[in-house]
Design a protein around this motif. Structure first.
Motif, PDB file in Angstrom:
ATOM      1  N   PRO A  58       0.824  -1.268   0.025  1.00 52.58           N
ATOM      2  CA  PRO A  58      -0.092   0.150   0.126  1.00 52.58           C
ATOM      3  C   PRO A  58       0.819   1.244  -0.054  1.00 52.58           C
ATOM      4  N   LYS A  59       1.856   1.110   0.719  1.00 54.44           N
ATOM      5  CA  LYS A  59       2.807   2.440   0.819  1.00 54.44           C
ATOM      6  C   LYS A  59       3.605   2.816  -0.508  1.00 54.44           C
ATOM      7  N   LYS A  60       4.003   1.654  -1.091  1.00 51.34           N
ATOM      8  CA  LYS A  60       4.642   1.866  -2.368  1.00 51.34           C
ATOM      9  C   LYS A  60       3.770   2.179  -3.476  1.00 51.34           C
ATOM     10  N   GLU A  66       1.254   8.590  -7.198  1.00 48.80           N
ATOM     11  CA  GLU A  66       1.907  10.021  -7.662  1.00 48.80           C
ATOM     12  C   GLU A  66       2.657  10.206  -8.434  1.00 48.80           C
ATOM     13  N   MET A  67       3.735   9.211  -8.692  1.00 50.49           N
ATOM     14  CA  MET A  67       4.744   9.347  -9.627  1.00 50.49           C
ATOM     15  C   MET A  67       4.081   8.989 -11.119  1.00 50.49           C
ATOM     16  N   GLU A  83      15.028   8.112  -7.011  1.00 47.55           N
ATOM     17  CA  GLU A  83      15.675   7.258  -6.377  1.00 47.55           C
ATOM     18  C   GLU A  83      14.802   6.103  -5.684  1.00 47.55           C
ATOM     19  N   GLN A  84      13.666   6.362  -5.394  1.00 46.43           N
ATOM     20  CA  GLN A  84      12.806   5.382  -4.599  1.00 46.43           C
ATOM     21  C   GLN A  84      12.383   4.509  -5.665  1.00 46.43           C
ATOM     22  N   TYR A  85      12.043   5.067  -6.786  1.00 47.11           N
ATOM     23  CA  TYR A  85      11.951   3.916  -7.857  1.00 47.11           C
ATOM     24  C   TYR A  85      12.930   3.163  -8.468  1.00 47.11           C
ATOM     25  N   GLU A  90      15.693  -2.469  -7.917  1.00 49.49           N
ATOM     26  CA  GLU A  90      16.874  -3.266  -7.663  1.00 49.49           C
ATOM     27  C   GLU A  90      16.098  -4.255  -6.606  1.00 49.49           C
ATOM     28  N   GLU A  91      15.288  -3.931  -5.872  1.00 55.22           N
ATOM     29  CA  GLU A  91      14.719  -4.969  -4.899  1.00 55.22           C
ATOM     30  C   GLU A  91      14.031  -6.295  -5.701  1.00 55.22           C
TER      31      GLU A  91
END
Length: 142
Positions: A58-60, A66-67, A83-85, A90-91
């Motif tokens: 849910p947070k992601k 938004e992105m 950076e978050q994206y 990578e994860e």
């Protein structure tokens, strides 16, 4: 430019978690190396894992939405968002490698048991309904 995970899964942006899971199961059955060993399928499989990792959290998902809205209006991503994206990507590479080396049947069965046990353990749902839904989703694949 960010990937449109909703399009990758062929689902609506308002889809709930169950619809996302069902779409993920359907698509990985098509693009898993057990069924489709070509290089394009590998790329699609990686995108599916990446999309699922984002849309099922849910947070992601909120940050991703938004992105996505910003990218649709041609607004540049803020450095923190970029950076978050990239971190999510990578994860997902690690998860994707693990999923690709797991037999499709094992992956689907693991998903069913995880799907059943989590709601059942916390009393959030009826265990037998969850089993029925998960098995129904599995039969939909075949």
């Amino acid at each position: 430019m960010i990937k449109d995970y909703y399009s990758i899964f062929n689902i609506d942006q308002n889809s709930d978690l169950n619809a996302i899971k069902k779409a993920f199961r359907r698509e990985i059955a098509i693009y898993h190396p057990d069924n489709n060993p070509n290089e394009e399928a590998k790329d699609r499989f990686n995108d599916l894992v990446e999309g699922f990792n984002v849309l099922s959290d849910p947070k992601k998902r909120s940050a991703y939405d938004e992105m996505l809205r910003a990218s649709m209006t041609n607004k540049p991503m803020v450095i923190e968002q970029q950076e978050q994206y990239e971190e999510w990507q990578e994860e997902s590479k690690t998860s994707s490698k693990k999923y690709r080396t797991t037999a499709l049947e094992e992956l689907l069965l693991l998903d069913i048991f995880l799907d059943v046990s989590i709601p059942g353990m916390f009393g959030a749902g009826d265990l037998f309904d969850d089993v029925g839904d998960a098995i129904g989703d599995l039969f939909d694949l075949f």
